[in-house]
Design a protein around this motif. Structure first.
Motif, PDB file in Angstrom:
ATOM      1  N   HIS A  11      14.171 -21.020-138.259  1.00  0.00           N
ATOM      2  CA  HIS A  11      13.921 -20.114-137.132  1.00  0.00           C
ATOM      3  C   HIS A  11      15.035 -20.255-136.095  1.00  0.00           C
ATOM      4  O   HIS A  11      15.750 -21.249-136.072  1.00  0.00           O
ATOM      5  CB  HIS A  11      12.562 -20.431-136.498  1.00  0.00           C
ATOM      6  CG  HIS A  11      11.420 -20.125-137.424  1.00  0.00           C
ATOM      7  ND1 HIS A  11      10.764 -18.912-137.410  1.00  0.00           N
ATOM      8  CD2 HIS A  11      10.845 -20.852-138.420  1.00  0.00           C
ATOM      9  CE1 HIS A  11       9.823 -18.929-138.352  1.00  0.00           C
ATOM     10  NE2 HIS A  11       9.851 -20.087-138.974  1.00  0.00           N
ATOM     11  N   LEU A  14      14.952 -16.705-131.289  1.00  0.00           N
ATOM     12  CA  LEU A  14      14.191 -15.458-131.273  1.00  0.00           C
ATOM     13  C   LEU A  14      12.702 -15.675-131.569  1.00  0.00           C
ATOM     14  O   LEU A  14      11.853 -14.940-131.064  1.00  0.00           O
ATOM     15  CB  LEU A  14      14.799 -14.475-132.287  1.00  0.00           C
ATOM     16  CG  LEU A  14      14.093 -13.141-132.440  1.00  0.00           C
ATOM     17  CD1 LEU A  14      13.993 -12.401-131.103  1.00  0.00           C
ATOM     18  CD2 LEU A  14      14.813 -12.270-133.461  1.00  0.00           C
ATOM     19  N   SER A  15      12.385 -16.660-132.395  1.00  0.00           N
ATOM     20  CA  SER A  15      10.971 -16.904-132.703  1.00  0.00           C
ATOM     21  C   SER A  15      10.301 -17.492-131.464  1.00  0.00           C
ATOM     22  O   SER A  15      10.793 -18.462-130.892  1.00  0.00           O
ATOM     23  CB  SER A  15      10.833 -17.874-133.876  1.00  0.00           C
ATOM     24  OG  SER A  15      11.253 -17.263-135.074  1.00  0.00           O
ATOM     25  N   PRO A  16       9.171 -16.930-131.055  1.00  0.00           N
ATOM     26  CA  PRO A  16       8.539 -17.392-129.819  1.00  0.00           C
ATOM     27  C   PRO A  16       8.210 -18.886-129.856  1.00  0.00           C
ATOM     28  O   PRO A  16       8.285 -19.576-128.841  1.00  0.00           O
ATOM     29  CB  PRO A  16       7.271 -16.540-129.718  1.00  0.00           C
ATOM     30  CG  PRO A  16       7.054 -15.959-131.068  1.00  0.00           C
ATOM     31  CD  PRO A  16       8.408 -15.855-131.702  1.00  0.00           C
ATOM     32  N   ASP A  43      13.343 -15.629-138.838  1.00  0.00           N
ATOM     33  CA  ASP A  43      12.469 -15.535-137.674  1.00  0.00           C
ATOM     34  C   ASP A  43      11.203 -14.761-138.043  1.00  0.00           C
ATOM     35  O   ASP A  43      11.183 -13.996-139.010  1.00  0.00           O
ATOM     36  CB  ASP A  43      13.203 -14.833-136.526  1.00  0.00           C
ATOM     37  CG  ASP A  43      14.214 -15.761-135.863  1.00  0.00           C
ATOM     38  OD1 ASP A  43      13.816 -16.878-135.483  1.00  0.00           O
ATOM     39  OD2 ASP A  43      15.400 -15.379-135.755  1.00  0.00           O
ATOM     40  N   SER A  46      11.181 -10.567-137.856  1.00  0.00           N
ATOM     41  CA  SER A  46      12.407  -9.977-137.310  1.00  0.00           C
ATOM     42  C   SER A  46      13.658 -10.528-137.986  1.00  0.00           C
ATOM     43  O   SER A  46      13.742 -11.731-138.273  1.00  0.00           O
ATOM     44  CB  SER A  46      12.509 -10.246-135.810  1.00  0.00           C
ATOM     45  OG  SER A  46      13.705  -9.660-135.315  1.00  0.00           O
ATOM     46  N   ASN A 104       4.559  -9.623-125.727  1.00  0.00           N
ATOM     47  CA  ASN A 104       4.659 -11.079-125.779  1.00  0.00           C
ATOM     48  C   ASN A 104       4.337 -11.654-124.399  1.00  0.00           C
ATOM     49  O   ASN A 104       4.716 -11.087-123.387  1.00  0.00           O
ATOM     50  CB  ASN A 104       6.070 -11.502-126.194  1.00  0.00           C
ATOM     51  CG  ASN A 104       6.189 -13.009-126.307  1.00  0.00           C
ATOM     52  OD1 ASN A 104       5.284 -13.662-126.839  1.00  0.00           O
ATOM     53  ND2 ASN A 104       7.276 -13.564-125.803  1.00  0.00           N
ATOM     54  N   GLN A 112      11.139 -14.788-126.595  1.00  0.00           N
ATOM     55  CA  GLN A 112      11.669 -14.112-127.786  1.00  0.00           C
ATOM     56  C   GLN A 112      12.993 -13.480-127.397  1.00  0.00           C
ATOM     57  O   GLN A 112      13.026 -12.323-126.975  1.00  0.00           O
ATOM     58  CB  GLN A 112      10.720 -13.006-128.232  1.00  0.00           C
ATOM     59  CG  GLN A 112       9.339 -13.472-128.576  1.00  0.00           C
ATOM     60  CD  GLN A 112       8.443 -12.364-129.095  1.00  0.00           C
ATOM     61  OE1 GLN A 112       7.526 -12.647-129.824  1.00  0.00           O
ATOM     62  NE2 GLN A 112       8.698 -11.115-128.746  1.00  0.00           N
ATOM     63  N   HIS A 124      15.401  -9.500-124.454  1.00  0.00           N
ATOM     64  CA  HIS A 124      14.075 -10.074-124.699  1.00  0.00           C
ATOM     65  C   HIS A 124      13.335  -9.063-125.565  1.00  0.00           C
ATOM     66  O   HIS A 124      13.270  -7.887-125.198  1.00  0.00           O
ATOM     67  CB  HIS A 124      13.290 -10.236-123.391  1.00  0.00           C
ATOM     68  CG  HIS A 124      13.742 -11.391-122.553  1.00  0.00           C
ATOM     69  ND1 HIS A 124      13.094 -12.603-122.559  1.00  0.00           N
ATOM     70  CD2 HIS A 124      14.772 -11.518-121.683  1.00  0.00           C
ATOM     71  CE1 HIS A 124      13.704 -13.436-121.739  1.00  0.00           C
ATOM     72  NE2 HIS A 124      14.727 -12.804-121.181  1.00  0.00           N
ATOM     73  N   TYR A 128       5.041  -9.056-129.270  1.00  0.00           N
ATOM     74  CA  TYR A 128       4.849 -10.402-129.813  1.00  0.00           C
ATOM     75  C   TYR A 128       5.138 -10.429-131.321  1.00  0.00           C
ATOM     76  O   TYR A 128       4.491  -9.728-132.105  1.00  0.00           O
ATOM     77  CB  TYR A 128       3.411 -10.857-129.525  1.00  0.00           C
ATOM     78  CG  TYR A 128       3.058 -12.189-130.120  1.00  0.00           C
ATOM     79  CD1 TYR A 128       3.866 -13.307-129.891  1.00  0.00           C
ATOM     80  CD2 TYR A 128       1.925 -12.343-130.904  1.00  0.00           C
ATOM     81  CE1 TYR A 128       3.554 -14.538-130.455  1.00  0.00           C
ATOM     82  CE2 TYR A 128       1.592 -13.568-131.456  1.00  0.00           C
ATOM     83  CZ  TYR A 128       2.421 -14.666-131.227  1.00  0.00           C
ATOM     84  OH  TYR A 128       2.105 -15.880-131.787  1.00  0.00           O
ATOM     85  N   LEU A 129       6.115 -11.256-131.707  1.00  0.00           N
ATOM     86  CA  LEU A 129       6.557 -11.283-133.109  1.00  0.00           C
ATOM     87  C   LEU A 129       5.629 -12.086-134.018  1.00  0.00           C
ATOM     88  O   LEU A 129       5.739 -12.009-135.244  1.00  0.00           O
ATOM     89  CB  LEU A 129       7.979 -11.856-133.198  1.00  0.00           C
ATOM     90  CG  LEU A 129       9.088 -11.013-132.557  1.00  0.00           C
ATOM     91  CD1 LEU A 129      10.401 -11.784-132.530  1.00  0.00           C
ATOM     92  CD2 LEU A 129       9.266  -9.693-133.293  1.00  0.00           C
TER      93      LEU A 129
END
Ligand SMILES: [Zn+2]
Ligand SMILES: [Zn+2]
Length: 247
Positions: A11, A14-16, A43, A46, A104, A112, A124, A128-129
């Motif tokens: 990851h 970018l991954s929360p 990620d 995404s 998110n 993110q 940003h 929410y991913l």
């Protein structure tokens, strides 16, 4: 034939849920320092940060593969890998159609962000991913293969978000290029536990969310050249290529 060490589940910022230290330059630097030859950027839902990591790796000899870790409607996680920017962009358009518009909440889920080569935040991502996509795992698999990608169910031995935890079985019509075990899993024990067909390749990967985890689990790919096509052959045991989990 040569051995190439691959960590295919990493990851980025970018991954929360990933650390803000997971910037393209640090990921590339640490992967190389730890003897990784092939790195996939995955990620949640995404592919947007792949291009920057690839750019960062240019001229280093590290092969960076575009990818993502999808979260299907059934909440199954799977690694989808793509050969080039064109196909990963097409896949991104597909993801964008099915990601729910749930904003998110950084204070709760984490940030993110996309960063550039100087580690400056350029964007940003608003939705929410980590949400499950509004599409099932089989359709995701089919579209991945339509784009000549590779489809690998993630951390299949985990009690949540795995193929077996969510579906209970491997659907016969799901075309997989292999399955990923979590980092300390025992290959033989997992094969027996889930009765995994002998012709299915298993890999392991770090699933790194923090810099210290990059390259902490790797799979050896036996190839002539480190290319996407040879990786496909290795996973599917074609033309003498194969993969082996490092012990
Ligand atoms: Zn996962
Ligand atoms: Zn992951």
């Amino acid at each position: 034939m040569k051995k190439f060490r691959a960590d295919l589940h990493v990851h980025t910022v970018l991954s929360p849920c990933a650390d803000l230290d997971m910037s393209p330059d640090r990921i590339v630097g640490l992967a190389m320092e730890r003897g990784i030859d092939i790195l996939a950027i995955t990620d949640h839902n995404s592919t947007a940060q792949c291009a920057m990591v690839k750019e960062q790796a240019q001229g280093t000899g590290l092969l960076v593969v575009n990818g993502c870790e999808v979260n299907s409607r059934e909440e199954v996680h799977a690694i989808c890998l793509f050969e080039d920017d064109y196909t990963s962009r097409k896949f991104q358009q597909f993801l964008d159609q099915y990601l729910p518009e749930i904003p998110n909440r950084p204070e709760y889920h984490g940030h993110q962000v996309l960063v550039n080569q100087k580690n400056e935040i350029t964007r940003h991502l608003p939705n929410y991913l980590g949400s499950p996509l509004r599409i099932d795992i089989e359709t995701i698999e089919q579209y991945t293969h339509q784009l000549n990608g590779l489809f690998i169910p993630a951390h299949i031995d985990r009690p949540i978000n795995s193929l077996y935890s969510q579906l209970g079985y491997l659907p016969t019509n799901l075309k997989i290029d292999g399955m990923q075990l979590s980092k300390f899993a025992d290959e033989q024990e997992i094969r027996n536990r889930y009765d995994i067909p002998a012709d299915v390749s298993l890999i392991t990967a770090s699933d790194a969310h923090y810099t210290e985890d990059i390259g902490s689990a790797a799979t050896s790919f036996y190839l002539y050249e480190p290319t996407f096509q040879e990786m496909r052959w290795a996973l599917n045991r074609k033309n003498g290529r194969f993969v082996k989990i490092e012990s």
